[in-house]
Motif scaffolding. Structure first.
Motif, PDB file in Angstrom:
ATOM      1  N   VAL A 162       8.553  -0.385  -2.657  1.00 19.12           N
ATOM      2  CA  VAL A 162       7.115  -1.343  -2.577  1.00 19.12           C
ATOM      3  C   VAL A 162       6.671  -1.261  -2.493  1.00 19.12           C
ATOM      4  O   VAL A 162       4.794  -1.138  -2.391  1.00 19.12           O
ATOM      5  CB  VAL A 162       7.642  -2.619  -1.683  1.00 19.12           C
TER       6      VAL A 162
ATOM      7  N   LEU B  95       6.216   0.277  -9.330  1.00 19.50           N
ATOM      8  CA  LEU B  95       4.926  -0.785  -9.596  1.00 19.50           C
ATOM      9  C   LEU B  95       4.342  -0.807 -10.630  1.00 19.50           C
ATOM     10  O   LEU B  95       3.966  -2.099 -11.823  1.00 19.50           O
ATOM     11  CB  LEU B  95       4.733  -1.203  -7.741  1.00 19.50           C
TER      12      LEU B  95
ATOM     13  N   GLU C  17      10.497 -10.039  -5.547  1.00 20.90           N
ATOM     14  CA  GLU C  17      11.259  -8.674  -4.942  1.00 20.90           C
ATOM     15  C   GLU C  17      11.733  -9.555  -3.814  1.00 20.90           C
ATOM     16  O   GLU C  17      10.813  -9.907  -3.052  1.00 20.90           O
ATOM     17  CB  GLU C  17       9.954  -7.836  -4.618  1.00 20.90           C
TER      18      GLU C  17
ATOM     19  N   SER D 237      10.684  -8.698   0.584  1.00 20.44           N
ATOM     20  CA  SER D 237       8.883  -9.476   0.358  1.00 20.44           C
ATOM     21  C   SER D 237       8.934 -10.707  -0.101  1.00 20.44           C
ATOM     22  O   SER D 237       7.957 -11.185   0.434  1.00 20.44           O
ATOM     23  CB  SER D 237       8.202  -8.130  -0.367  1.00 20.44           C
TER      24      SER D 237
ATOM     25  N   LEU E 173       2.907  -7.153  -4.932  1.00 16.69           N
ATOM     26  CA  LEU E 173       2.986  -5.862  -5.246  1.00 16.69           C
ATOM     27  C   LEU E 173       2.118  -4.802  -5.960  1.00 16.69           C
ATOM     28  O   LEU E 173       1.838  -3.661  -4.644  1.00 16.69           O
ATOM     29  CB  LEU E 173       4.690  -5.314  -5.060  1.00 16.69           C
TER      30      LEU E 173
END
Ligand SMILES: Nc1ncnc2c1ncn2[C@@H]1O[C@H](COP(=O)(O)OP(=O)(O)OP(=O)(O)O)[C@@H](O)[C@H]1O
Ligand SMILES: Nc1nc2c(c(=O)[nH]1)N=C(CO)CN2
Length: 162
Positions: free
Chosen positions: A121, A127, A139, A142, A149
């Protein structure tokens, strides 16, 4: 009955002919029994995070597989070894690094395998390519989508390979 799962993996290299190594690693994965490569990102040249070392090439792929998580991890570790990875310390340069990022909506906390990958993350080098191929994947820790993200991290060290 064997049920297919979907997994996101990260690929990275900063030693040797990284482009060739990453392409060859994907080719080996595509030939692996019980693994289908469903999507792959472009390659990105990324500034090394951590101690000073050469830039990386990074990318991500989406796999469909009937291999359970620990078996998939073993598949990835075997491919790393096939490409001559010498394990030194964490964050050392490597010819090939393959990580499991996501596996369905599984949360796993074993010493040998943590899913989602606990550092994904905060890593633009993960990402940015992942958002290309799986922007809507949530995800599970989170509760946020990959695209969201990705928007939250600094993209300055990450550029698409031309
Ligand atoms: N999600 C995961 N994907 C790959 N390996 C994992 C994962 N979770 C735990 N591991 C364990 O981490 C071990 C060491 O991995 P590795 O040397 O690739 O770490 P690293 O790439 O230096 O650091 P990082 O994990 O931050 O990318 C592997 O042998 C594996 O057992
Ligand atoms: N840019 C970049 N930096 C890193 C990478 C990586 O794949 N790309 N992997 C690391 C350890 O896994 C440490 N630092």
């Amino acid at each position: 009955m064997m049920v297919d799962s979907v997994s996101a993996i990260a690929l990275g290299s900063n030693l040797g002919n990284s482009l060739e190594i990453l392409e060859a690693a994907l080719a080996v994965l595509a030939k692996t029994p019980r693994v289908l490569v469903k999507a792959r990102s472009q390659w990105y040249q990324t500034k090394a995070v951590g101690p000073p070392q050469p830039d990386y090439l990074n990318g991500c792929a989406i796999l469909q597989t009937t291999q359970p998580p620990l078996v998939l991890l073993n598949t990835l570790l075997e491919i790393e070894q096939q490409f001559g990875r010498v394990r030194r310390g964490r964050n050392d340069p490597r010819t090939l690094d393959l990580d499991v990022l996501l596996f369905d909506d599984v949360v796993l906390n074993k010493p040998e395998l943590q899913i989602p990958h606990p550092r994904m993350v905060e890593r633009a080098f993960v990402l940015v390519p992942l958002a290309e191929i799986a922007p809507d994947w949530i995800e599970p820790i989170s509760g946020k989508a990959i695209a969201e993200l990705a928007k939250a991290v600094d993209w300055s060290g990450v550029k698409k390979l031309s």
